[in-house]
Design a protein around this motif. Structure first.
Motif, mmCIF file in Angstrom:
data_model
loop_
_atom_site.group_PDB
_atom_site.id
_atom_site.type_symbol
_atom_site.label_atom_id
_atom_site.label_comp_id
_atom_site.label_asym_id
_atom_site.label_seq_id
_atom_site.Cartn_x
_atom_site.Cartn_y
_atom_site.Cartn_z
ATOM 1 N N ILE A 270 0.839 -1.190 0.000
ATOM 2 C CA ILE A 270 0.000 0.000 0.000
ATOM 3 C C ILE A 270 0.876 1.244 0.000
ATOM 4 N N VAL A 271 0.629 2.141 -0.916
ATOM 5 C CA VAL A 271 1.372 3.390 -0.981
ATOM 6 C C VAL A 271 0.973 4.271 0.190
ATOM 7 N N ARG A 272 1.948 4.808 0.886
ATOM 8 C CA ARG A 272 1.711 5.707 2.005
ATOM 9 C C ARG A 272 1.974 7.146 1.618
ATOM 10 N N ALA A 273 2.952 7.353 0.764
ATOM 11 C CA ALA A 273 3.299 8.709 0.365
ATOM 12 C C ALA A 273 3.779 8.702 -1.074
ATOM 13 N N VAL A 274 3.409 9.752 -1.773
ATOM 14 C CA VAL A 274 3.944 10.027 -3.091
ATOM 15 C C VAL A 274 4.726 11.320 -2.917
ATOM 16 N N VAL A 275 6.031 11.246 -3.206
ATOM 17 C CA VAL A 275 6.936 12.378 -2.999
ATOM 18 C C VAL A 275 7.377 12.866 -4.376
ATOM 19 N N TRP B 157 9.377 7.357 10.875
ATOM 20 C CA TRP B 157 10.224 6.699 9.881
ATOM 21 C C TRP B 157 10.067 7.380 8.525
ATOM 22 N N LEU B 158 8.830 7.626 8.129
ATOM 23 C CA LEU B 158 8.560 8.237 6.837
ATOM 24 C C LEU B 158 9.118 9.660 6.754
ATOM 25 N N ALA B 159 8.965 10.437 7.804
ATOM 26 C CA ALA B 159 9.499 11.808 7.822
ATOM 27 C C ALA B 159 11.019 11.792 7.650
ATOM 28 N N GLN B 160 11.694 10.902 8.352
ATOM 29 C CA GLN B 160 13.156 10.770 8.225
ATOM 30 C C GLN B 160 13.554 10.436 6.796
ATOM 31 N N LYS B 161 12.847 9.478 6.193
ATOM 32 C CA LYS B 161 13.153 9.074 4.818
ATOM 33 C C LYS B 161 12.926 10.230 3.847
ATOM 34 N N ILE B 162 11.852 10.957 4.028
ATOM 35 C CA ILE B 162 11.518 12.058 3.118
ATOM 36 C C ILE B 162 12.585 13.143 3.153
ATOM 37 N N VAL B 163 12.983 13.588 4.332
ATOM 38 C CA VAL B 163 13.934 14.712 4.403
ATOM 39 C C VAL B 163 15.352 14.307 4.030
ATOM 40 N N ASN B 164 15.676 13.035 4.124
ATOM 41 C CA ASN B 164 17.038 12.586 3.826
ATOM 42 C C ASN B 164 17.191 11.927 2.460
ATOM 43 N N PRO C 84 10.835 14.830 -14.517
ATOM 44 C CA PRO C 84 10.106 14.659 -13.263
ATOM 45 C C PRO C 84 10.733 13.594 -12.370
ATOM 46 N N VAL C 85 10.641 13.845 -11.074
ATOM 47 C CA VAL C 85 11.080 12.869 -10.080
ATOM 48 C C VAL C 85 9.895 12.628 -9.162
ATOM 49 N N THR C 86 9.398 11.396 -9.142
ATOM 50 C CA THR C 86 8.267 11.009 -8.298
ATOM 51 C C THR C 86 8.608 9.682 -7.644
ATOM 52 N N ILE C 87 8.534 9.639 -6.318
ATOM 53 C CA ILE C 87 8.888 8.449 -5.541
ATOM 54 C C ILE C 87 7.675 8.025 -4.721
ATOM 55 N N MET C 88 7.352 6.733 -4.744
ATOM 56 C CA MET C 88 6.286 6.208 -3.896
ATOM 57 C C MET C 88 6.925 5.494 -2.715
ATOM 58 N N MET C 89 6.378 5.725 -1.525
ATOM 59 C CA MET C 89 6.924 5.120 -0.320
ATOM 60 C C MET C 89 5.831 4.398 0.458
ATOM 61 N N ASN C 90 6.223 3.349 1.155
ATOM 62 C CA ASN C 90 5.287 2.497 1.849
ATOM 63 C C ASN C 90 5.869 2.059 3.190
ATOM 64 N N THR C 91 5.251 2.443 4.264
ATOM 65 C CA THR C 91 5.772 2.102 5.585
ATOM 66 C C THR C 91 5.614 0.617 5.932
ATOM 67 N N VAL D 66 4.519 16.423 -0.973
ATOM 68 C CA VAL D 66 4.304 15.106 -0.376
ATOM 69 C C VAL D 66 2.804 14.877 -0.236
ATOM 70 N N LEU D 67 2.310 13.863 -0.956
ATOM 71 C CA LEU D 67 0.925 13.431 -0.826
ATOM 72 C C LEU D 67 0.927 12.285 0.173
ATOM 73 N N LEU D 68 0.243 12.462 1.292
ATOM 74 C CA LEU D 68 0.325 11.514 2.406
ATOM 75 C C LEU D 68 -1.007 10.830 2.644
ATOM 76 N N GLY D 69 -0.968 9.498 2.632
ATOM 77 C CA GLY D 69 -2.134 8.704 2.990
ATOM 78 C C GLY D 69 -1.862 7.980 4.296
ATOM 79 N N ILE D 70 -2.860 7.943 5.175
ATOM 80 C CA ILE D 70 -2.708 7.292 6.477
ATOM 81 C C ILE D 70 -3.729 6.166 6.568
ATOM 82 N N GLU D 71 -3.233 4.981 6.887
ATOM 83 C CA GLU D 71 -4.078 3.806 7.022
ATOM 84 C C GLU D 71 -4.492 3.653 8.479
ATOM 85 N N GLN D 72 -5.602 2.952 8.701
ATOM 86 C CA GLN D 72 -6.161 2.784 10.040
ATOM 87 C C GLN D 72 -5.149 2.196 11.029
#
Length: 160
Positions: A8-13, A52-59, A147-154, A37-43
């Motif tokens: 499941i995608v959590r963020a599109v950066v 974890w996601l914030a650390q990955k995004i800024v670095n 374009p640079v677009t990265i999908m991330m998943n926690t 950053v488009l952020l989706g939060i799962e239940q």
């Protein structure tokens, strides 16, 4: 907590030259060079997932260095972040043609985690970030750089 599991995608950066968010024709947030950053939060998401996601995004090293190689992070370039909540990242389209969003967190869970993400990003970047409005009908404009677009998943940390 983010262990092995679904895809499941959590963020599109997206690396952007500029981006903005409007709600009711009013700009709620805008940035120049940085990340949208488009952020989706799962239940099932928890604070550890957000940290974890914030650390990955800024670095994440997706900005060019003096040789044009992607070796610099948004932190390195002193760039900006526009954070947009987007429950539609959890669209399930397996059955029929109308997406289901049942896996997206309800506001009671999602709002505090969205606010925690804002807090984490601001702490890590040592400055305010731009945001949309949680749950609003937002109009997002951007100039994707690359374009640079990265999908991330926690839930799949070993691959990110």
């Amino acid at each position: 907590m983010g262990g092995a599991g679904g895809s499941i995608v959590r963020a599109v950066v997206q690396r952007v030259s500029k981006a903005s968010c409007k709600v009711d024709n009013n700009i709620t947030g805008q940035i120049d060079d940085g990340l949208l950053v488009l952020l989706g939060i799962e239940q099932e998401d928890v604070v550890d997932d957000v940290k974890w996601l914030a650390q990955k995004i800024v670095n994440m090293r997706i900005f060019g260095d003096d040789n044009g190689l992607m070796n610099r992070s948004v932190l390195d370039i002193e760039g900006n972040v526009l954070l947009i909540s987007q429950f539609t990242l959890f669209a399930q389209t397996k059955k029929g043609n109308r997406p289901s969003f049942i896996r997206a967190a309800k506001q009671l869970v999602a709002v505090p985690l969205y606010e925690k993400m804002i807090e984490e990003l601001e702490f890590l970047l040592n400055k305010k970030i731009a945001t949309g409005v949680f749950g609003a009908d937002m109009k997002i404009s951007l100039l994707n750089d690359g374009p640079v677009t990265i999908m991330m998943n926690t839930k799949d940390k070993e691959n990110y």
